[in-house]
Enzyme design. Structure first.
Site, PDB file in Angstrom:
ATOM      1  N   ASP A   7      51.123  50.151  57.009  1.00  0.00           N
ATOM      2  CA  ASP A   7      51.124  51.673  57.168  1.00  0.00           C
ATOM      3  C   ASP A   7      49.673  51.721  58.249  1.00  0.00           C
ATOM      4  O   ASP A   7      49.565  50.663  59.764  1.00  0.00           O
ATOM      5  CB  ASP A   7      50.467  52.656  56.317  1.00  0.00           C
ATOM      6  CG  ASP A   7      48.819  51.671  55.737  1.00  0.00           C
ATOM      7  OD1 ASP A   7      48.008  50.986  56.414  1.00  0.00           O
ATOM      8  OD2 ASP A   7      48.403  53.198  55.061  1.00  0.00           O
ATOM      9  N   HIS A   8      49.849  53.142  59.036  1.00  0.00           N
ATOM     10  CA  HIS A   8      48.922  52.630  59.935  1.00  0.00           C
ATOM     11  C   HIS A   8      47.339  52.357  60.038  1.00  0.00           C
ATOM     12  O   HIS A   8      46.571  51.560  61.080  1.00  0.00           O
ATOM     13  CB  HIS A   8      48.532  54.205  60.338  1.00  0.00           C
ATOM     14  CG  HIS A   8      48.118  54.854  59.359  1.00  0.00           C
ATOM     15  ND1 HIS A   8      48.940  55.518  57.909  1.00  0.00           N
ATOM     16  CD2 HIS A   8      47.076  55.885  58.546  1.00  0.00           C
ATOM     17  CE1 HIS A   8      48.187  56.130  57.515  1.00  0.00           C
ATOM     18  NE2 HIS A   8      46.697  55.974  57.345  1.00  0.00           N
ATOM     19  N   CYS A  64      47.255  47.409  54.720  1.00  0.00           N
ATOM     20  CA  CYS A  64      46.873  49.178  55.031  1.00  0.00           C
ATOM     21  C   CYS A  64      45.491  48.655  55.166  1.00  0.00           C
ATOM     22  O   CYS A  64      44.475  48.008  55.387  1.00  0.00           O
ATOM     23  CB  CYS A  64      47.301  49.653  53.513  1.00  0.00           C
ATOM     24  SG  CYS A  64      46.587  48.754  52.508  1.00  0.00           S
ATOM     25  N   GLY A  65      44.901  50.036  54.358  1.00  0.00           N
ATOM     26  CA  GLY A  65      43.537  50.014  54.875  1.00  0.00           C
ATOM     27  C   GLY A  65      42.771  49.751  53.974  1.00  0.00           C
ATOM     28  O   GLY A  65      42.100  48.726  54.900  1.00  0.00           O
ATOM     29  N   GLY A  67      44.419  46.727  51.676  1.00  0.00           N
ATOM     30  CA  GLY A  67      44.750  45.666  50.759  1.00  0.00           C
ATOM     31  C   GLY A  67      45.561  46.301  49.792  1.00  0.00           C
ATOM     32  O   GLY A  67      46.450  45.797  49.299  1.00  0.00           O
ATOM     33  N   ILE A  68      45.197  47.640  49.080  1.00  0.00           N
ATOM     34  CA  ILE A  68      44.744  47.424  47.514  1.00  0.00           C
ATOM     35  C   ILE A  68      46.497  48.566  47.178  1.00  0.00           C
ATOM     36  O   ILE A  68      47.176  48.585  46.052  1.00  0.00           O
ATOM     37  CB  ILE A  68      44.436  48.375  47.099  1.00  0.00           C
ATOM     38  CG1 ILE A  68      42.660  47.337  47.551  1.00  0.00           C
ATOM     39  CG2 ILE A  68      44.498  48.705  45.969  1.00  0.00           C
ATOM     40  CD1 ILE A  68      41.779  47.902  46.687  1.00  0.00           C
ATOM     41  N   GLY A  69      46.706  49.167  47.605  1.00  0.00           N
ATOM     42  CA  GLY A  69      47.739  50.551  47.431  1.00  0.00           C
ATOM     43  C   GLY A  69      48.813  49.114  47.937  1.00  0.00           C
ATOM     44  O   GLY A  69      50.421  50.354  46.752  1.00  0.00           O
ATOM     45  N   ARG A 131      50.592  23.402  35.360  1.00  0.00           N
ATOM     46  CA  ARG A 131      49.799  24.157  34.145  1.00  0.00           C
ATOM     47  C   ARG A 131      50.041  25.558  34.627  1.00  0.00           C
ATOM     48  O   ARG A 131      50.320  26.403  34.302  1.00  0.00           O
ATOM     49  CB  ARG A 131      48.264  23.632  33.271  1.00  0.00           C
ATOM     50  CG  ARG A 131      47.486  24.134  34.656  1.00  0.00           C
ATOM     51  CD  ARG A 131      45.990  24.281  33.587  1.00  0.00           C
ATOM     52  NE  ARG A 131      44.717  24.166  34.866  1.00  0.00           N
ATOM     53  CZ  ARG A 131      44.528  23.056  35.962  1.00  0.00           C
ATOM     54  NH1 ARG A 131      45.876  21.903  36.237  1.00  0.00           N
ATOM     55  NH2 ARG A 131      43.549  23.181  37.032  1.00  0.00           N
TER      56      ARG A 131
HETATM   57  C1  RB5 Z   1      45.583  55.166  54.296  1.00  0.00           C
HETATM   58  O1  RB5 Z   1      44.832  55.986  55.042  1.00  0.00           O
HETATM   59  C2  RB5 Z   1      45.362  54.251  53.201  1.00  0.00           C
HETATM   60  O2  RB5 Z   1      45.517  55.240  51.737  1.00  0.00           O
HETATM   61  C3  RB5 Z   1      45.972  52.982  52.699  1.00  0.00           C
HETATM   62  O3  RB5 Z   1      46.091  52.606  54.221  1.00  0.00           O
HETATM   63  C4  RB5 Z   1      45.426  52.063  51.635  1.00  0.00           C
HETATM   64  O4  RB5 Z   1      44.510  51.907  52.213  1.00  0.00           O
HETATM   65  C5  RB5 Z   1      46.249  52.518  50.654  1.00  0.00           C
HETATM   66  O5  RB5 Z   1      46.086  51.943  49.618  1.00  0.00           O
END
Ligand code: RB5
Length: 149
Positions: A7-8, A64-65, A67-69, A131
């Site tokens: 994403d951005h 992403c910002g 990496g979690i989402g 394993r």
């Molecule tokens: C975008 O602002 C942000 O929420 C996205 O890049 C990411 O970090 C979500 O997990």
């Protein structure tokens, strides 16, 4: 073949990784986004994860910002084992022990050089098997509703 997307918030590190892939002559498919305009990360994570799930790409990299989402999204797609990595040790171990087929990284967490190094480790490190195969199989069983303990 590597599937890559962002994403951005992950655009700059994704572009740095693409430069590395170009120089290393590693083939990839870029699933976007390719502008800094704000977009919804689940769309791009879903595209990369689906390419891996269908076997169209062997591995995926999503940025992403944080990496979690994108990891949350990717791990909803069947057969995908996505790991958020922030350092070389985790990038190596998630290949060796988890057989991760997707890594995710945050452009607001790590710099471009680190992102490239983690992508390189992810691409070049084999699964240890042994394993760890049993444990990765258990993840698949949970995904398929076949697991009990
Ligand atoms: C975008 O602002 C942000 O929420 C996205 O890049 C990411 O970090 C979500 O997990």
């Amino acid at each position: 073949m590597i599937a890559i997307g962002c994403d951005h918030g992950g655009l700059d590190i994704k572009n740095a990784i693409k430069d590395y892939l170009d120089k290393a002559e590693i083939e990839y498919i870029d699933y976007g986004t390719n502008t800094p305009d704000s977009v919804d990360y689940p769309e791009y994570a879903y595209k990369v994860a689906t390419a891996v799930s269908k076997g169209e790409c062997e591995k995926g990299i999503i940025c992403c910002g944080t990496g979690i989402g994108v990891a949350m999204v990717a791990n909803k797609v069947k057969g995908v084992r996505a790991a958020t990595v922030t350092n070389e040790f985790c990038a190596e171990m998630t290949r060796r022990h988890n057989d991760a087929n997707v890594i995710t990284m945050g452009g607001r967490v790590i710099d471009e050089a680190t992102a490239v190094r983690l992508a390189e480790i992810f691409i070049n490190t084999p699964f240890d098997g042994d394993r760890h195969t049993r444990r990765v199989d258990m993840i698949s069983q949970i995904e398929n509703g076949e697991f009990s303990c």
